[in-house]
Structures are given as C-alpha cells and as structure tokens.
Design a protein around this motif. Structure first.
Motif, PDB file in Angstrom:
ATOM      1  N   ASN A   1      42.757   7.571   8.869  1.00 46.46           N
ATOM      2  CA  ASN A   1      42.165   6.689   7.872  1.00 46.46           C
ATOM      3  C   ASN A   1      41.758   7.483   6.627  1.00 46.46           C
ATOM      4  OD1 ASN A   1      39.470   5.270   6.773  1.00 46.46           O
ATOM      5  ND2 ASN A   1      40.778   3.741   7.743  1.00 46.46           N
ATOM      6  N   TRP A   2      41.893   6.884   5.444  1.00 49.13           N
ATOM      7  CA  TRP A   2      41.626   7.587   4.186  1.00 49.13           C
ATOM      8  C   TRP A   2      40.208   8.129   4.114  1.00 49.13           C
ATOM      9  CZ3 TRP A   2      38.036   5.866   0.426  1.00 49.13           C
ATOM     10  CH2 TRP A   2      37.489   4.601   0.627  1.00 49.13           C
ATOM     11  N   LYS A   3      39.257   7.419   4.711  1.00 53.08           N
ATOM     12  CA  LYS A   3      37.855   7.835   4.593  1.00 53.08           C
ATOM     13  C   LYS A   3      37.610   9.157   5.330  1.00 53.08           C
ATOM     14  CE  LYS A   3      36.197   3.822   6.145  1.00 53.08           C
ATOM     15  NZ  LYS A   3      37.489   3.115   6.364  1.00 53.08           N
TER      16      LYS A   3
ATOM     17  N   GLN B   1      39.240  29.884  -6.468  1.00 55.31           N
ATOM     18  CA  GLN B   1      39.617  31.069  -7.255  1.00 55.31           C
ATOM     19  C   GLN B   1      40.395  30.599  -8.479  1.00 55.31           C
ATOM     20  OE1 GLN B   1      38.053  33.602  -6.203  1.00 55.31           O
ATOM     21  NE2 GLN B   1      38.620  34.340  -4.236  1.00 55.31           N
ATOM     22  N   ASN B   2      41.651  31.061  -8.625  1.00 53.11           N
ATOM     23  CA  ASN B   2      42.458  30.655  -9.774  1.00 53.11           C
ATOM     24  C   ASN B   2      43.446  29.543  -9.421  1.00 53.11           C
ATOM     25  OD1 ASN B   2      42.383  34.067 -10.176  1.00 53.11           O
ATOM     26  ND2 ASN B   2      41.468  32.740 -11.721  1.00 53.11           N
ATOM     27  N   CYS B   3      43.272  28.975  -8.259  1.00 54.10           N
ATOM     28  CA  CYS B   3      44.183  27.915  -7.845  1.00 54.10           C
ATOM     29  C   CYS B   3      43.577  26.562  -8.193  1.00 54.10           C
ATOM     30  CB  CYS B   3      44.442  28.026  -6.346  1.00 54.10           C
ATOM     31  SG  CYS B   3      45.520  26.741  -5.769  1.00 54.10           S
ATOM     32  N   LEU B   4      44.235  25.882  -9.121  1.00 50.96           N
ATOM     33  CA  LEU B   4      43.732  24.607  -9.606  1.00 50.96           C
ATOM     34  C   LEU B   4      44.650  23.490  -9.121  1.00 50.96           C
ATOM     35  CD1 LEU B   4      43.223  25.710 -13.334  1.00 50.96           C
ATOM     36  CD2 LEU B   4      41.609  25.951 -11.438  1.00 50.96           C
ATOM     37  N   ALA B   5      44.064  22.423  -8.638  1.00 53.92           N
ATOM     38  CA  ALA B   5      44.908  21.319  -8.170  1.00 53.92           C
ATOM     39  C   ALA B   5      44.152  20.006  -8.228  1.00 53.92           C
ATOM     40  CB  ALA B   5      45.405  21.584  -6.750  1.00 53.92           C
ATOM     41  N   ILE B   6      44.940  18.949  -8.325  1.00 57.01           N
ATOM     42  CA  ILE B   6      44.417  17.590  -8.237  1.00 57.01           C
ATOM     43  C   ILE B   6      44.947  16.995  -6.949  1.00 57.01           C
ATOM     44  CG2 ILE B   6      44.729  15.281  -9.218  1.00 57.01           C
ATOM     45  CD1 ILE B   6      44.761  16.930 -11.968  1.00 57.01           C
ATOM     46  N   ARG B   7      44.068  16.323  -6.231  1.00 59.56           N
ATOM     47  CA  ARG B   7      44.497  15.643  -5.017  1.00 59.56           C
ATOM     48  C   ARG B   7      44.197  14.158  -5.179  1.00 59.56           C
ATOM     49  NH1 ARG B   7      40.828  19.130  -0.869  1.00 59.56           N
ATOM     50  NH2 ARG B   7      41.045  21.150  -1.882  1.00 59.56           N
ATOM     51  N   GLN B   8      45.202  13.348  -4.949  1.00 54.78           N
ATOM     52  CA  GLN B   8      45.041  11.898  -5.016  1.00 54.78           C
ATOM     53  C   GLN B   8      45.140  11.361  -3.589  1.00 54.78           C
ATOM     54  OE1 GLN B   8      48.394   9.923  -6.800  1.00 54.78           O
ATOM     55  NE2 GLN B   8      47.216   8.142  -7.434  1.00 54.78           N
ATOM     56  N   VAL B   9      44.091  10.672  -3.164  1.00 55.59           N
ATOM     57  CA  VAL B   9      44.023  10.179  -1.788  1.00 55.59           C
ATOM     58  C   VAL B   9      44.453   8.714  -1.780  1.00 55.59           C
ATOM     59  CG1 VAL B   9      42.519   9.842   0.205  1.00 55.59           C
ATOM     60  CG2 VAL B   9      42.071  11.737  -1.379  1.00 55.59           C
ATOM     61  N   LEU B  10      45.550   8.404  -1.105  1.00 53.78           N
ATOM     62  CA  LEU B  10      46.063   7.037  -1.097  1.00 53.78           C
ATOM     63  C   LEU B  10      46.152   6.484   0.327  1.00 53.78           C
ATOM     64  CD1 LEU B  10      48.968   7.185  -3.721  1.00 53.78           C
ATOM     65  CD2 LEU B  10      46.736   6.098  -3.970  1.00 53.78           C
ATOM     66  N   PRO B  11      45.393   5.415   0.601  1.00 56.78           N
ATOM     67  CA  PRO B  11      45.480   4.787   1.914  1.00 56.78           C
ATOM     68  C   PRO B  11      46.882   4.216   2.127  1.00 56.78           C
ATOM     69  CG  PRO B  11      43.699   3.835   0.593  1.00 56.78           C
ATOM     70  CD  PRO B  11      44.496   4.696  -0.310  1.00 56.78           C
ATOM     71  N   ARG B  12      47.390   4.341   3.337  1.00 58.46           N
ATOM     72  CA  ARG B  12      48.731   3.816   3.632  1.00 58.46           C
ATOM     73  C   ARG B  12      48.706   2.989   4.913  1.00 58.46           C
ATOM     74  NH1 ARG B  12      49.828   3.357  -0.161  1.00 58.46           N
ATOM     75  NH2 ARG B  12      51.188   4.294  -1.674  1.00 58.46           N
ATOM     76  N   GLY B  13      47.571   2.398   5.186  1.00 61.34           N
ATOM     77  CA  GLY B  13      47.387   1.674   6.439  1.00 61.34           C
ATOM     78  C   GLY B  13      46.115   2.194   7.096  1.00 61.34           C
ATOM     79  N   VAL B  14      45.687   1.507   8.138  1.00 66.68           N
ATOM     80  CA  VAL B  14      44.414   1.840   8.772  1.00 66.68           C
ATOM     81  C   VAL B  14      44.362   3.311   9.191  1.00 66.68           C
ATOM     82  CG1 VAL B  14      43.008   1.415  10.827  1.00 66.68           C
ATOM     83  CG2 VAL B  14      43.932  -0.493   9.543  1.00 66.68           C
TER      84      VAL B  14
END
Lengths: 153, 415
Positions: B200-202, B309-322
């Motif tokens: 589950n996304w949560k 550190q120097n590692c930069l990232a964006i994370r997008q959390v997308l629910p895909r079902g329960v």
C-alpha cells in the motif's frame, strides 16, 4: 573462435551469479572497468545514471560485500539465459558486442517470475589468457524493477 | 486479497495507533483517491525543465488519474486529465514527447488543444448531410477535467481541487526554504527508474517519514557514518502534519555524541571492520554551506525530495491498487555541475534507488508489512516512538513525522 570465446565467457558469468558464487563475479572484469545497470529509455535519452554504477572492479567487490554483510533482503536466486551474441566491432585490442538476456527470479515463496529482459552492451579486452569485460552496460527493456535489485544482472 | 470492510475503528490513543485495515481495504483506497489525491492536495507532476519548449509534454498520474502536462505557446504549463471526454479513452499514449500542436484521441479523433479544450469532433456536421452531432452539442461543455498548476523552484505540481491553499501556503515557510535549498539552482535529469513496490502507498510514505528506522534497517548508512541518530540533525514537521523534513549534519570528529550508543544496545546495525575497497563513493564534495549531508523532504501526499550527500533525486509515490505502489525515481544534477561533480553524483546514485546500498531495503520492507498484516482485524500499528506529538524535534529517534502524516490524513478523510 571469438564467438565461441564470448559464449564461454557468458556461460561463466551467469553461472557464477546464478550459483550464488558472487565473489567470482568481479573477476570477469578488468580492474578499471565500467558496469552499469540502466534501461532502454535512459539509453535512448542519453541519461547516464544507473541503478548500479561502477568504474572499477573494486566497486563491484564492494557490491558483493554489501550484499553479504550490509544489505537486508529476502533470499532469492536468478536464472539467466543469454541469447545469441552480435559482434558489432572487432579489433586487435578489444571487441564490442551485444547479447540479449532474460532473467527469472525465484523468491522465498518459491515463486518464479520473469524479472528482467534486455541486452548486455559489452566491450571485451582481448590479449589476456581469457576475455575480460572493460565495459558492460546492462540495458533493461523496461524501466520497472520489481521490489528491488539486489543480486547483479 | 484486499479486505473490503469499511468499518475501521480508530483508537482513542490519538495518533499513535493505526488500524492495519487502512492498508488493505478497497473502500478506503477508493475514498483516498477521491478525498486525498483528487481532493485538497497538490500532487507532483514533473520538473519544469522536462518541458522546456512549446508543445513539450509528459504524461503522469495524480493518484489513479492519468494526466497530461504540457507547455503551451503562452509559456505556461497546463495539466488536464488524460481521458477523452467522448468515450473515456486515453488521449495520449506516450510517456513524453515534443512539439505537440494538439492531442488527438485515436479512437474517434476528437482533438484537444494544449490547455485541454475540445477543439474538434470528427464528422461533427455529419457526412453528406446526414449524421453528425446533435445541434445542442457544445464543445465548450466537454473537456477532460483540468488541474490547477503550481510551479515552485522548477517543480510542477497539480491539483484537481478549487479550494486547496495556494501552493506556497500549502507548504509553509519552513518547507519552502528546505525545497529552495536543493532546488534553487537549475537542474537537469540524469536518469529515471521505476520501482514497483508490493505494498500500500501509505506504507512507503510512512517509511519516508520514519527517521527511527533509517539507521536500524540500513546498515550501510550506519557503518559509514552517513546517518546516525547520534549525529546532529532533526525533524521538521509542518504545522498541519502533512509535510516533513528529516536532516542530519555529519561532524568531522565523531565522538561527542555517544559513539557507543549502538554497541551498548547490541543492535544489528553496527559491524565494525567493514571497509569499502573503493572509497571514491564516499568522497563527496561540499555544495551546501549548512553542513547538511542528508535531507529527506516530503510533500503530502506523494512527493519526496532527497539529498543524500551529493545524490539528488525526486521520488513520486503513485498508488496502483490497495497493495501495489509505483515509485518513480528521477535522479537530478545541477546544470552547472563540473564533469567531476557529475561523476560523483553518478557514483553516489549507488546509494539510492531499487539497488541502492541505503535504500534497497525500503523496497521490500513495505511488502513485509503488507504480508504480515494479511489476517489482521482489529489489530493496530504502534507509532509511539518520541511520544504522541507531531512537533518538530532535534531527535530523529522519533515517529513524529509519521504521526504528522496521520494527522493530515485523518483530517482530510474525516476519520
């Protein structure tokens, strides 16, 4: 002759991973090398980052020791199958080639699933007793990785 | 198998008890989609730098809803549901593209402009005088739902809500400042990966906000002093609980803050004598003046900005079902990076993502919970580390930000 050597190399490479002899895996590379796991979209767009990104055999050894001593993951096994090699460029010092692969993953619950498909984009160094990889870019066809990528491809 | 009972009982213990049913219930999932993802929230869509020119577009999701994000000739970025108002087919099938003049549904060739307005209906006047749409049909009344769009520090967010706070108010000053800290310079994408999580996304989003687990589950972190609870740092939780920042400052001379804190408790995390053969990964460069080497920031309900550190990232959390979630990783660097700096970001990307030395476990641990709670009925999770509050704190041995998540979740869901 060369083709047979490359096929033999592939056999040794996948056998050491699939048999969980990961400690032998770095020995398939030259001491300065490039190993990267990426996907077809990144390759098409010229994006250089990898899921695994190594520039030396020592970094590959660190991968293995992290898997053995640091990282927590469920026990799992791979079964690699490597297809026909395409030799793209052959010189005296090195040969560039590409080979398709599929990898099934067998997890704790004994479920087998198709984990990854793609191509190995390889540069082999010639002239030694056996072939060694100067470069292996593992280009997965899909950008999706199920759960995690612990064991290398 | 998802449960489907909507009778979830929340404990009187404030925010410290979470009924496990909320991770398994199909009705709750549907309500979250309506109330949270399509409700009064802002959802990450893409980077502005991914759409530099007129007609550049990306397709993404707001919760379950497919959306198109596109730059129009007026220079503005627009977003609308990727759903033809005729029969509901996807309008755009590509992940991204350039120079789109308009978007045409493949099914019956209904055509939309770059702002989501319906511009043309095939055979609208019929063929040879017969057929065609009825005279009352008005194209202006038929378009996919449009999103409000907000751009902050090059991040594009969208909302289906007309009543959600303006974006910067939604974030609050402290969170804005922490985003600006990382995103205040022009960025470019250096790689994209998707991680399919079996939970589950949560569970993933709580994991992001859970500073308690970081040095216990992730041994790599601890061993190399990238993140220890005993290092200086803290947690910022926004007023409403929704957003958070966890950060740490690594001191050069460790020792003042109890180096034996772990050994004394015999925790698994410390293994002395573990050395890297290639140390280059750890030799990052200083690029922020505040000494912060780790900052994890979340914007409710599904955005994460990460500096490790120097590692930069964006994370997008997308629910895909329960019990399924997609985690979209976008690795970034600054446009001003020198080759050596870029090289370091690529090396340090080994720390994160589905194969990350310090984040690999996060891909699996949500699944361990999802499988563990399969037969729960009235049972609840305990979220009591650091007390019952959701306030910002200098300690990271706390679940304050997780409680903050539930505070906002419950107020939006009315539970």
């Amino acid at each position: 002759m060369l083709r047979a050597q490359i096929q033999e190399f592939h056999a040794s490479y996948v056998r050491c991973i699939d048999a969980d002899n990961l400690e032998d895996w770095p020995s398939h590379f030259t001491s300065q090398c490039h190993y990267r796991v990426t996907n077809a979209d990144n390759e098409r767009d010229g994006l250089p980052a990898g899921l695994i990104f190594a520039t030396s055999r020592a970094m590959l050894e660190d991968r293995v020791s992290a898997l053995r001593h640091a990282n927590i993951y469920e026990r799992q096994r791979y079964r690699h199958v490597v297809g026909q090699v395409s030799i793209l460029k052959s010189g005296l010092q090195q040969v560039e080639c590409e080979s398709p692969f599929i990898v099934a993953r067998i997890v704790q619950s004994d479920e087998t699933s198709l984990f990854a498909t793609g191509v190995y984009r390889d540069i082999f160094e010639l002239g030694g007793e056996r072939l060694l990889l100067k470069q292996r870019i593992v280009v997965c066809d899909s950008s999706r990785i199920d759960t995690l990528l612990a064991v290398p491809l | 198998m998802p449960a489907s009972s909507s009778a979830v009982e929340w404990s009187p213990h404030g925010l410290t008890r979470i009924p496990f049913t909320v991770y398994r219930d199909a009705d709750i999932y549907a309500r979250e989609q309506r109330t949270i993802f399509r409700g009064d929230t802002w959802n990450y869509l893409c980077l502005e730098s991914e759409l530099p020119d007129t007609g550049d577009y990306k397709t993404s999701f707001v919760g379950d809803a497919p959306v198109i994000v596109v730059r129009d000739a007026d220079g503005e970025i627009y977003a609308f549901e990727n759903r033809c108002s005729h029969r509901g087919a996807l309008i755009c099938l590509e992940k991204a593209g350039k120079a789109a003049k308009d978007f045409q549904c493949v099914y019956h060739a209904w055509t939309y402009d770059r702002q989501g307005n319906l511009k043309a209906v095939a055979f609208e006047s019929g063929v040879n005088g017969s057929g065609g749409m009825s005279a009352e049909f008005c194209k202006e009344d038929h378009h996919p739902r449009k999103l409000r769009v907000a751009i902050f520090c090059g991040l594009v967010f969208g909302s289906f809500s007309d009543t959600v706070d303006p974006f910067e108010e939604y974030l609050g000053e402290e969170i804005c400042a922490r985003i600006e800290r990382v995103m205040g310079r022009a960025v470019e994408v250096i790689g994209r990966f998707t991680q399919a999580l079996p939970n589950n996304w949560k569970l993933y989003y709580e994991n992001v906000k859970d500073s308690y687990h970081a040095s216990l589950l992730h041994l790599f972190f601890t061993t190399f002093r990238l993140n220890r609870l005993s290092q200086r740092g803290g947690i910022i939780v926004s007023e409403c609980g929704a957003h958070h920042v966890s950060y740490s400052i690594v001191d050069d001379d460790d020792g003042s803050s109890g180096p034996n804190a772990y050994r004394d408790q015999s925790l698994r995390s410390e293994q002395t004598g573990y050395q890297l053969a290639d140390q280059s990964l750890l030799q990052g460069f200083k690029e922020f003046n505040d000494g912060i080497t780790l900052q994890i920031l979340s914007v409710f309900p599904g955005f994460v900005l990460q500096q490790i550190q120097n590692c930069l990232a964006i994370r997008q959390v997308l629910p895909r079902g329960v019990d399924r979630t997609d985690l979209h990783w976008t690795y970034i660097g600054y446009r001003s990076d020198t080759p050596a700096q870029r090289d370091m970001r690529l090396r340090q990307a080994n720390l994160v993502g589905p194969a990350g030395f310090v984040s690999m476990e996060d891909g699996a641990v949500g699944g361990f919970v999802q499988r563990g709670i399969a037969a729960t009925e009235q049972q609840q999770a305990v979220v009591e580390m650091g007390g019952q509050e959701t306030a910002s704190t200098a300690s990271r041995a706390t679940e304050a930000a997780v409680r903050g998540f539930w505070k906002r979740y419950r107020s939006l869901m009315g539970v």
